[in-house]
Design a protein around this motif. Sequence first.
Motif, PDB file in Angstrom:
ATOM      1  N   CYS A 280       0.802  -1.225   0.000  1.00  0.00           N
ATOM      2  CA  CYS A 280       0.000   0.000   0.000  1.00  0.00           C
ATOM      3  C   CYS A 280       0.837   1.278   0.000  1.00  0.00           C
ATOM      4  O   CYS A 280       0.281   2.370   0.092  1.00  0.00           O
ATOM      5  CB  CYS A 280      -0.941   0.018   1.209  1.00  0.00           C
ATOM      6  N   GLY A 281       2.172   1.156  -0.088  1.00  0.00           N
ATOM      7  CA  GLY A 281       3.018   2.334   0.011  1.00  0.00           C
ATOM      8  C   GLY A 281       2.760   3.364  -1.068  1.00  0.00           C
ATOM      9  O   GLY A 281       2.656   4.567  -0.783  1.00  0.00           O
ATOM     10  N   MET A 282       2.638   2.933  -2.315  1.00  0.00           N
ATOM     11  CA  MET A 282       2.435   3.876  -3.411  1.00  0.00           C
ATOM     12  C   MET A 282       1.091   4.585  -3.287  1.00  0.00           C
ATOM     13  O   MET A 282       0.983   5.798  -3.508  1.00  0.00           O
ATOM     14  CB  MET A 282       2.538   3.158  -4.752  1.00  0.00           C
ATOM     15  N   ARG A 283       0.049   3.849  -2.903  1.00  0.00           N
ATOM     16  CA  ARG A 283      -1.263   4.469  -2.747  1.00  0.00           C
ATOM     17  C   ARG A 283      -1.261   5.479  -1.593  1.00  0.00           C
ATOM     18  O   ARG A 283      -1.848   6.560  -1.691  1.00  0.00           O
ATOM     19  CB  ARG A 283      -2.337   3.390  -2.499  1.00  0.00           C
ATOM     20  N   LEU A 284      -0.580   5.146  -0.503  1.00  0.00           N
ATOM     21  CA  LEU A 284      -0.486   6.070   0.624  1.00  0.00           C
ATOM     22  C   LEU A 284       0.247   7.345   0.202  1.00  0.00           C
ATOM     23  O   LEU A 284      -0.177   8.458   0.531  1.00  0.00           O
ATOM     24  CB  LEU A 284       0.239   5.397   1.789  1.00  0.00           C
ATOM     25  N   ALA A 285       1.331   7.198  -0.541  1.00  0.00           N
ATOM     26  CA  ALA A 285       2.070   8.366  -1.027  1.00  0.00           C
ATOM     27  C   ALA A 285       1.210   9.214  -1.960  1.00  0.00           C
ATOM     28  O   ALA A 285       1.221  10.446  -1.894  1.00  0.00           O
ATOM     29  CB  ALA A 285       3.337   7.915  -1.752  1.00  0.00           C
ATOM     30  N   GLU A 286       0.433   8.557  -2.815  1.00  0.00           N
ATOM     31  CA  GLU A 286      -0.440   9.288  -3.741  1.00  0.00           C
ATOM     32  C   GLU A 286      -1.517  10.054  -2.982  1.00  0.00           C
ATOM     33  O   GLU A 286      -1.848  11.202  -3.318  1.00  0.00           O
ATOM     34  CB  GLU A 286      -1.084   8.320  -4.738  1.00  0.00           C
ATOM     35  N   LEU A 287      -2.067   9.444  -1.945  1.00  0.00           N
ATOM     36  CA  LEU A 287      -3.095  10.101  -1.143  1.00  0.00           C
ATOM     37  C   LEU A 287      -2.528  11.350  -0.466  1.00  0.00           C
ATOM     38  O   LEU A 287      -3.155  12.421  -0.475  1.00  0.00           O
ATOM     39  CB  LEU A 287      -3.630   9.120  -0.096  1.00  0.00           C
TER      40      LEU A 287
END
Length: 385
Positions: A280-287
């Motif tokens: 989920c790292g990329m999605r968290l960064a995008e958020l």
Amino acid sequence: MTTTSERLSGSTARQASQRVSQSVFDGSRLRVVLLVDVYDGAQQQFLEAYEQLCNQVASVPGHVSDQLCQSIENPSQWLITSEWESAPPFLAWVNSEEHVEMVKPLHSCVRDTRSLRFHVVRETGGPAENAAQGKRRLQTSPRMGDGVIRHALTFTVKPGSEKKVAKILSEYASPEPKVDDTTRLIRTSLFMHGNRVVRAIEVRGDLLAALRHVARQPEVRAVEEAVNPYLEQDRDLDDPESARIFFTRAALPAVHHVTAEREDPAAERHALYYPARPGCGMRLAELLATQDEAAADDPHSPVLRSTIFQRDDIVVRLIDARGGLDATDPALSLGLSDPARAAEFAELLDDSPSAGAPAPKKGDPPRLRGLVRMDLVTDRRSPDA
């Protein structure tokens, strides 16, 4: 769970904000250029290693195509280009352990490499290519940029050694900021969260030249040697392969940077560490990037600049905030100005004991800020930055 690549592939590229000088979340296609200098007599070994790599990367999600080119002037110089649906799937692959193992055969036959990554902004071609433009996303407009390259390194030290490591990392003399006539070190900020160390650097000019310049400084080399016994991942700086693997794994790329028009000379620098759930790292960064982009237009936001670094499930947000974190609304400093996104944010955080103190499921901002806040070890600026 829908991935970043899947969401972007079903929509047009995000309209570029003039306040955002760097972002991997535009949804446009990515062109990766790898410059390679092959040892004399190692061309055949290089070609065999490339063929093996090419077959493996063909199955990586988001990969579109690649080309291998040889210089017509110097046969030892090669160029590998690849095209990707967007930047996030490429970064997920290039920062993975799978990639570290995959490229090992190349390094025994390569003298030097340099990787460059570009969003595709404009494109020309024949009628057949033009007809396919609906499926080939271009960036809507180029980033203006601010002339500063941002990068970070992260690694962990043995539990119990945190105070010793912080002391070592805070007491060394700053290296000479001038690298050459075109490159200069601007700022270096070092933070810790538990036993994790994050060193963020800002460079004007050539990042690779700056990193090599710093590595050659005697004071920096002495610090690196002093830290060695406390590292969780062993390394031997006298062994090029050992050093290369360590710094490859330590790389923490900047995926988004936004600057508000407001300035405050007294702004304080802080770092927040957001351990993400697996995958989920990329999605968290995008958020976080979306929230910071919106906050840049809010005159009441305490955050003047924000850089988000991400690798795998490690997300670090470096911010310059006026008034200090304790004087601001916790939700604003955390990048949670949109209550509707707070629930998703809490679900993306890793609440396992191994990630540090457990993150609150309901997203209690004051407690969460205390959990993710990193300790400042040193923050150094070039005198004429």
